[in-house]
Design a protein around this motif. Sequence first.
Motif, PDB file in Angstrom:
ATOM      1  N   LYS A 305      76.641 -23.011  19.759  1.00  5.55           N
ATOM      2  CA  LYS A 305      77.944 -22.897  19.113  1.00  5.55           C
ATOM      3  C   LYS A 305      78.447 -21.458  19.190  1.00  5.55           C
ATOM      4  CE  LYS A 305      76.197 -24.413  15.278  1.00  5.55           C
ATOM      5  NZ  LYS A 305      76.048 -24.893  13.896  1.00  5.55           N
ATOM      6  N   ILE A 306      79.773 -21.299  19.022  1.00  4.76           N
ATOM      7  CA  ILE A 306      80.348 -19.956  18.887  1.00  4.76           C
ATOM      8  C   ILE A 306      80.275 -19.635  17.399  1.00  4.76           C
ATOM      9  CG2 ILE A 306      82.385 -18.510  19.211  1.00  4.76           C
ATOM     10  CD1 ILE A 306      83.321 -20.437  21.370  1.00  4.76           C
ATOM     11  N   ASN A 307      79.491 -18.601  17.029  1.00  5.92           N
ATOM     12  CA  ASN A 307      79.302 -18.311  15.609  1.00  5.92           C
ATOM     13  C   ASN A 307      80.412 -17.410  15.066  1.00  5.92           C
ATOM     14  OD1 ASN A 307      78.592 -15.546  16.169  1.00  5.92           O
ATOM     15  ND2 ASN A 307      76.512 -16.231  16.682  1.00  5.92           N
ATOM     16  N   ARG A 308      80.344 -17.126  13.785  1.00  4.96           N
ATOM     17  CA  ARG A 308      81.406 -16.365  13.117  1.00  4.96           C
ATOM     18  C   ARG A 308      81.510 -14.932  13.648  1.00  4.96           C
ATOM     19  NH1 ARG A 308      79.974 -19.719   8.547  1.00  4.96           N
ATOM     20  NH2 ARG A 308      81.844 -20.813   7.800  1.00  4.96           N
ATOM     21  N   VAL A 309      80.364 -14.304  13.929  1.00  5.10           N
ATOM     22  CA  VAL A 309      80.382 -12.930  14.437  1.00  5.10           C
ATOM     23  C   VAL A 309      81.071 -12.882  15.800  1.00  5.10           C
ATOM     24  CG1 VAL A 309      78.954 -11.003  15.240  1.00  5.10           C
ATOM     25  CG2 VAL A 309      78.320 -12.243  13.163  1.00  5.10           C
ATOM     26  N   GLU A 310      80.714 -13.820  16.680  1.00  4.59           N
ATOM     27  CA  GLU A 310      81.343 -13.888  18.006  1.00  4.59           C
ATOM     28  C   GLU A 310      82.841 -14.176  17.881  1.00  4.59           C
ATOM     29  OE1 GLU A 310      77.430 -15.497  20.488  1.00  4.59           O
ATOM     30  OE2 GLU A 310      78.783 -16.911  19.494  1.00  4.59           O
ATOM     31  N   GLY A 311      83.183 -15.058  16.935  1.00  3.05           N
ATOM     32  CA  GLY A 311      84.601 -15.354  16.693  1.00  3.05           C
ATOM     33  C   GLY A 311      85.364 -14.121  16.247  1.00  3.05           C
ATOM     34  N   ALA A 312      84.750 -13.322  15.358  1.00  2.00           N
ATOM     35  CA  ALA A 312      85.391 -12.090  14.877  1.00  2.00           C
ATOM     36  C   ALA A 312      85.571 -11.090  16.021  1.00  2.00           C
ATOM     37  CB  ALA A 312      84.560 -11.474  13.762  1.00  2.00           C
ATOM     38  N   ILE A 313      84.578 -11.004  16.912  1.00  2.77           N
ATOM     39  CA  ILE A 313      84.677 -10.113  18.073  1.00  2.77           C
ATOM     40  C   ILE A 313      85.844 -10.542  18.962  1.00  2.77           C
ATOM     41  CG2 ILE A 313      83.532  -9.417  20.227  1.00  2.77           C
ATOM     42  CD1 ILE A 313      80.859  -9.589  18.682  1.00  2.77           C
ATOM     43  N   MET A 314      86.002 -11.840  19.163  1.00  4.32           N
ATOM     44  CA  MET A 314      87.084 -12.365  20.008  1.00  4.32           C
ATOM     45  C   MET A 314      88.460 -12.039  19.411  1.00  4.32           C
ATOM     46  SD  MET A 314      85.147 -15.943  20.855  1.00  4.32           S
ATOM     47  CE  MET A 314      86.286 -16.749  21.977  1.00  4.32           C
ATOM     48  N   VAL A 315      88.581 -12.205  18.095  1.00  4.05           N
ATOM     49  CA  VAL A 315      89.846 -11.883  17.421  1.00  4.05           C
ATOM     50  C   VAL A 315      90.161 -10.391  17.569  1.00  4.05           C
ATOM     51  CG1 VAL A 315      91.033 -11.759  15.190  1.00  4.05           C
ATOM     52  CG2 VAL A 315      89.713 -13.808  15.795  1.00  4.05           C
ATOM     53  N   CYS A 316      89.150  -9.532  17.384  1.00  2.58           N
ATOM     54  CA  CYS A 316      89.346  -8.077  17.534  1.00  2.58           C
ATOM     55  C   CYS A 316      89.739  -7.723  18.965  1.00  2.58           C
ATOM     56  CB  CYS A 316      88.079  -7.331  17.144  1.00  2.58           C
ATOM     57  SG  CYS A 316      87.723  -7.377  15.367  1.00  2.58           S
ATOM     58  N   MET A 317      89.157  -8.428  19.937  1.00  4.86           N
ATOM     59  CA  MET A 317      89.513  -8.196  21.338  1.00  4.86           C
ATOM     60  C   MET A 317      90.989  -8.518  21.589  1.00  4.86           C
ATOM     61  SD  MET A 317      86.164  -9.707  23.322  1.00  4.86           S
ATOM     62  CE  MET A 317      87.005  -9.743  24.912  1.00  4.86           C
ATOM     63  N   TYR A 318      91.472  -9.603  20.964  1.00  3.01           N
ATOM     64  CA  TYR A 318      92.882  -9.956  21.160  1.00  3.01           C
ATOM     65  C   TYR A 318      93.804  -8.915  20.527  1.00  3.01           C
ATOM     66  CZ  TYR A 318      97.282 -12.356  21.430  1.00  3.01           C
ATOM     67  OH  TYR A 318      98.584 -12.642  21.715  1.00  3.01           O
ATOM     68  N   ILE A 319      93.431  -8.427  19.345  1.00  2.00           N
ATOM     69  CA  ILE A 319      94.227  -7.388  18.684  1.00  2.00           C
ATOM     70  C   ILE A 319      94.282  -6.143  19.571  1.00  2.00           C
ATOM     71  CG2 ILE A 319      94.342  -5.827  16.693  1.00  2.00           C
ATOM     72  CD1 ILE A 319      93.061  -8.135  15.049  1.00  2.00           C
ATOM     73  N   GLY A 320      93.125  -5.785  20.155  1.00  4.30           N
ATOM     74  CA  GLY A 320      93.075  -4.636  21.053  1.00  4.30           C
ATOM     75  C   GLY A 320      93.923  -4.838  22.298  1.00  4.30           C
ATOM     76  N   TYR A 321      93.879  -6.052  22.867  1.00  3.44           N
ATOM     77  CA  TYR A 321      94.686  -6.359  24.054  1.00  3.44           C
ATOM     78  C   TYR A 321      96.181  -6.264  23.740  1.00  3.44           C
ATOM     79  CZ  TYR A 321      97.292  -9.278  27.319  1.00  3.44           C
ATOM     80  OH  TYR A 321      98.245  -9.742  28.195  1.00  3.44           O
ATOM     81  N   THR A 322      96.577  -6.806  22.581  1.00  2.00           N
ATOM     82  CA  THR A 322      97.986  -6.751  22.186  1.00  2.00           C
ATOM     83  C   THR A 322      98.455  -5.315  21.996  1.00  2.00           C
ATOM     84  OG1 THR A 322      97.748  -8.900  21.065  1.00  2.00           O
ATOM     85  CG2 THR A 322      99.673  -7.575  20.499  1.00  2.00           C
ATOM     86  N   ALA A 323      97.599  -4.498  21.358  1.00  2.00           N
ATOM     87  CA  ALA A 323      97.945  -3.085  21.164  1.00  2.00           C
ATOM     88  C   ALA A 323      98.102  -2.382  22.520  1.00  2.00           C
ATOM     89  CB  ALA A 323      96.851  -2.389  20.355  1.00  2.00           C
ATOM     90  N   PHE A 324      97.211  -2.688  23.467  1.00  2.00           N
ATOM     91  CA  PHE A 324      97.294  -2.098  24.807  1.00  2.00           C
ATOM     92  C   PHE A 324      98.591  -2.524  25.503  1.00  2.00           C
ATOM     93  CE2 PHE A 324      96.578  -2.977  29.369  1.00  2.00           C
ATOM     94  CZ  PHE A 324      96.442  -1.654  29.824  1.00  2.00           C
TER      95      PHE A 324
END
Length: 328
Positions: A305-324
Amino acid sequence: MQIYIHLLLLIVGFLALIKGADFFVDGSAGIARTFRVPGVIIGLTIVAMGTSAPELAVSVSAGLSGSNAIAVSNVVGSNIFNLLMVLGVCAVMKPLPVDEGIKKRDYPISLIATFFVAVFCANLLFVGKVKDMTNMDAQAGTLGRVNGILLIIGFVCYMIYTIRLAKKNPVEQDNEDEKTVPIWKNILCIVVGLAAIVIGGQLVVNHARELALAWGMSETLVGLTIVAIGTSLPELVTSIVASVKGENGMAIGNVVGSNIFNLLLILGVSSSLHPITISMASFLDMGMLLAVSLITYAFLFTGKKINRVEGAIMVCMYIGYTAFAIVR
């Protein structure tokens, strides 16, 4: 007074999205039970195509008008959002089990489709015709009609393969009482739910944009944030509702199926109608999508499964991509 009207319609749009997703998931799950089809297959087909309908309508309209360069950024942005935000948010709310078929069959197909679209988009770059690769407006390639037809053929082959697979592997009914729900009611739920999702999505995007502009945000910033996220709201809300209802296969199938649908059918139809000019900026975004796809695939193999920590990393990656993207 105008601001309050926009705010009211924004709330109505969100309510339509949530309730529409509720009906849509219930109807799709009912169809899956009636025909003994795994929920993940329904997610890869009916749900994926339904939630991607707004993107298809926008891209086809743009293609018919000859101004379909937006199709690439629309598809790439939507696919990155699906992988990082939709799967990420679902996993943060509740660890997301991953079907073995998704790992070994459907996600690799999505990866292959992403790779080939990236290659198609960089035909001028590969033959050395690009003089200045640092110029984001420079033309990196063209997605032509032949490329579009090949993508459409690929989509048709994938759909045929998926449907045949569903027929070969029927699901046993856990509860025979589930069959008592008439099929017409399930179809009605799907149609009404999809209509509410599309209308709700449009209300949210349009009135959020108006509010943002009224509060001083630029058109460019609105386009990179509110509009980009708004076009993927159907996938987000539908997957969250499916996950909450325990339809995990449908939740992840929706994301993977939507990404395949976007890459093969939407870009295929758009470029078949009118060749798409690919800028260096769009090619870099395609590279970003490929990288994000590989990272997400790695998360799928860290466990069942995709766990909560991995999910949080994915969300942070999207925020970083949007900022870029905003800074760029």
